[in-house]
Design a protein around this motif. Structure first.
Motif, PDB file in Angstrom:
ATOM      1  N   ILE B  54      27.182 -55.444  10.932  1.00 13.80           N
ATOM      2  CA  ILE B  54      28.828 -55.545  11.058  1.00 13.80           C
ATOM      3  C   ILE B  54      29.764 -54.198  11.377  1.00 13.80           C
ATOM      4  N   THR B  81      24.306 -57.882   6.849  1.00 12.22           N
ATOM      5  CA  THR B  81      25.665 -57.072   6.283  1.00 12.22           C
ATOM      6  C   THR B  81      25.638 -56.820   4.944  1.00 12.22           C
ATOM      7  N   GLY B  82      26.294 -55.912   4.328  1.00 13.78           N
ATOM      8  CA  GLY B  82      26.868 -55.580   3.052  1.00 13.78           C
ATOM      9  C   GLY B  82      27.946 -56.515   2.527  1.00 13.78           C
ATOM     10  N   TYR B  83      28.687 -56.844   3.543  1.00 16.68           N
ATOM     11  CA  TYR B  83      29.900 -57.704   3.335  1.00 16.68           C
ATOM     12  C   TYR B  83      29.513 -59.137   2.754  1.00 16.68           C
ATOM     13  N   LYS B  84      29.876 -59.605   1.305  1.00 14.09           N
ATOM     14  CA  LYS B  84      29.371 -60.874   1.072  1.00 14.09           C
ATOM     15  C   LYS B  84      30.588 -61.625   0.995  1.00 14.09           C
ATOM     16  N   VAL B 102      22.781 -61.143   3.492  1.00 18.91           N
ATOM     17  CA  VAL B 102      23.540 -59.997   2.858  1.00 18.91           C
ATOM     18  C   VAL B 102      22.661 -59.017   2.166  1.00 18.91           C
ATOM     19  N   LYS B 103      23.285 -57.769   2.487  1.00 14.40           N
ATOM     20  CA  LYS B 103      22.119 -56.575   1.886  1.00 14.40           C
ATOM     21  C   LYS B 103      22.497 -56.528   0.376  1.00 14.40           C
ATOM     22  N   PRO B 104      21.611 -56.105  -0.323  1.00 14.63           N
ATOM     23  CA  PRO B 104      20.191 -55.681  -0.253  1.00 14.63           C
ATOM     24  C   PRO B 104      19.236 -56.950   0.080  1.00 14.63           C
ATOM     25  N   PHE B 105      18.845 -57.232   1.296  1.00 17.45           N
ATOM     26  CA  PHE B 105      17.858 -58.310   1.268  1.00 17.45           C
ATOM     27  C   PHE B 105      16.586 -58.469   0.787  1.00 17.45           C
TER      28      PHE B 105
END
Lengths: 532, 119
Positions: B54, B81-84, B102-105
């Motif tokens: 994103i 993405t990192g946006y949870k 979501v990262k960290p995957f």
């Protein structure tokens, strides 16, 4: 000529101290409790008038009438006080009130019909008191019972109230106990001549304590604004009068001893007092400051400064919370890489291409995490201004990275129109500048609706590096715009109103300029000029 | 090896991680920003899935998603993405994303999701 014996003097002191107290409560008190208390004070004042009159009276014929007059006050002192106590403890019992008022009216009637005081008697070779009947004894016992009951209920009330009220009630209690002990001692000369009614001198202490409680703790919800200058003037007047009196008394004293007045002694006394006058005046001012004004002007300024710093710190903590959430997100990318590479290491440890990539990626991602954590730590720790060359573009990129989470969440587009000189640098404290710009961005974020835009433009002018931060938010009205950098000015529900005031302070500290333009409905533009 | 996976992420660490996880199973096309991603989509064939970040410079991932959906409406796109936040995920799904990682995957998570799409 009127001869003032101690009893008359104590009566006079009661008049002097209770009249202003009565007037103060009468005019400033608005509640029923205050009105009852005013009546209680008036009853004591009445006794003061009576006791002064008794003290100076040398006429046996009117002595009985004077005692009857004074005793009217005495009868009502505890009744009004008890009614007042019932009122402040919210006891609405009409029965108790009726009983106490009824006994007061009975003893009033008994007094006026000569059933309490029988005949005058000359006591302590000084003034006329009276010889009482047995009804006086009962009246005295009931007087003591009412006083004791009122205090018992007041003490019970004291245990269950909040701190500020506690101080009021405690002082009230101490004052009334002193007053009633003094008053009780006035009864005894009716029975015996053993104790001179010196207790009458204790009564004015009651009024002084009450006056103090009203001025300091707003007893009876009476608030009096004491002007510092007036308080100082009164006290200095008292010191000056005492000074003159001491000089005059010293002169008379030496005249009494050596037989003639000595200019040398007078001058010496005046000099000695002159030396201690100023330190004494300062001590008095200090005492007044502490008692009524929460400290001297310097102390108040120091407290205000501490408060201001505390607010700035709390504002900074708020920004740190935003930054920390930004960092938590920024760290996810390097963490993902580290996690994946660590997971594949056992499987691919013999693959040279993987190991090369591993060393490069892991190192750079760890460095990145380290950089992010340091940024937050630098920002969080309080430090004096530490100017050094700062690349303004890198500084903005750092701030924007922090805030990226917010930008994505609110769908805010960022446009960077950086100057072509990528190494555009200024001499500044990067941590302070980050705080200054962060506050502008946080305001812009709050002002922007979804799909809003923030444009950052940097330009190197002749003597300035000019930075423009422009948003397409709701804008600020002309009226508010003039207050935007004022401390505590805020239109937000949870704002402290310090953000932009802190920004303004930091820019000024860097010898820079900050200027804001805004159009309601179109957006706001901050222009900051900093010396390179 | 049939269909290709197009990866679009500006972070080298993420690109390399995805290469590690998927490289043994799929043909990968790696891009570093939205423009590159759209160019590849126009030129390359046999793309079976896009993994899209994103937060990227120039064009935001969600805007790229809109354009991808205009070009290839049926092409599955997974947002990485990192946006949870629920809002971002809902927005992505509304725009036509097939999944949201979501990262960290975890590597298994990436593999399971891609395998469920490219069988």
């Amino acid at each position: 000529m009127i001869q003032l014996n101690p009893f008359a003097i104590s009566g006079l002191l009661i008049i002097i101290t209770y009249l202003p107290l009565f007037l103060l409560i009468l005019f400033k008190g608005k509640t029923r409790a205050a009105r009852l208390f005013a009546l209680h004070i008036f009853a004591i004042f009445w006794w003061g008038v009576g006791s002064f009159w008794i003290g100076i009276n040398k006429n046996e014929l009117i002595a009985l009438s004077l005692m009857k007059f004074a005793y009217i006050g005495v009868i009502f002192i505890p009744v009004f006080f008890y009614d007042f106590v019932l009122e402040i403890i919210n006891n609405n019992s009409k029965l108790i009130r009726s009983i106490f008022y009824a006994q007061a009216i009975y003893f009033l009637f008994a007094t006026l019909t000569n059933k309490i005081f029988l005949y005058p008697k000359w006591i302590f070779h000084s003034f006329y008191y009276t010889s009482p009947s047995i009804i006086f004894f009962f009246s005295f016992i009931i007087w003591l019972i009412i006083v004791s009951l009122a205090h018992i209920q007041l003490i019970q009330f004291y245990r269950n109230i909040y701190p500020k009220k506690r101080e009021q009630i405690l002082l009230l209690c101490i004052g009334t106990i002193i007053g009633f002990v003094g008053g009780t001692l006035n009864f005894f000369p009716q029975f015996t001549e053993i104790i001179y009614p010196y207790g009458n001198f204790l009564i004015p202490f009651h009024s002084v304590i009450l006056m103090f409680t009203i001025l300091k703790y707003q007893l009876l919800d009476i608030s009096v604004v004491i002007k510092k200058s007036i308080a100082y003037s009164i006290l200095i007047a008292i010191v000056s009068i005492s000074y003159l009196l001491i000089v005059v008394l010293a002169e008379r004293f030496f005249q009494g001893i050596i037989g003639y007045s000595s200019i040398l002694v007078t001058t010496f006394t005046a000099f000695l007092l002159g030396v201690i006058f100023f330190p004494l005046r300062n001590k008095i001012q200090y005492f007044i400051d502490r008692l009524f004004f929460q400290g001297s002007t310097i102390e108040i300024a120091q407290q205000n400064e501490l408060l201001r710093q505390e607010l700035i710190r709390s504002e900074k903590l708020k920004s740190i919370a935003t930054l920390a959430s930004g960092i938590a997100h920024e760290i996810k990318n390097p963490l993902t890489a580290l996690k994946t590479f660590a997971e594949y290491l056992p499987r691919k440890k013999d693959d040279d291409a993987f190991i090369n990539k591993f060393s490069r990626i892991v190192k750079s991602e760890v460095d990145r995490i380290d950089h992010l954590v340091h940024q937050l730590l630098d920002f969080a720790k309080p430090a004096p201004l530490q100017p050094r060359p700062v690349n303004i573009h890198e500084l903005f990129d750092d701030i924007l990275d922090f805030l990226n989470n917010e930008f994505v969440k609110r769908k805010i587009n960022i446009q960077k129109n950086y100057d072509s000189n990528t190494a555009l640098s200024i001499h500044a404290d990067p941590v302070q500048l980050k705080q200054a710009f962060l506050n502008i961005f946080l305001n812009a974020i709050d002002a922007l609706a979804a799909d809003g835009k923030i444009t950052i433009t940097t330009t190197l002018k002749e003597i300035w590096v000019e930075i423009m931060i422009q948003d397409t938010g709701c804008g600020i009205s002309k009226e508010d715009l003039t207050h935007i950098f004022d401390p505590f000015f805020t239109k937000k529900d949870h704002g402290t109103g310090l953000g932009l005031s802190v920004t303004h302070g930091i820019i000024k500290q860097h010898q820079g300029q900050i200027h804001v333009e805004s159009v309601v409905g179109k957006g706001t533009k901050f222009t900051i000029k900093l010396p390179p | 090896m049939s269909k290709k996976i197009l990866i679009c992420d500006d972070e080298e660490g993420i690109r390399e991680s995805l290469k590690l996880i998927l490289g043994d199973y799929y043909n990968l096309i790696i891009t570093t920003d939205g423009m590159q991603c759209l160019d590849c989509l126009k030129n390359a064939e046999d793309i079976g899935l896009i993994l899209l970040d994103i937060k990227m410079p120039k064009i935001n991932g969600l805007d790229i998603l809109k354009q991808i959906k205009k070009l290839c409406p049926s092409l599955p796109v997974i947002i990485v993405t990192g946006y949870k936040s629920v809002e971002t995920a809902t927005e992505a799904v509304k725009l036509g994303a097939s999944g949201y990682i979501v990262k960290p995957f975890k590597s298994e998570e990436i593999l399971a999701t891609t395998q469920s799409i490219i069988k």
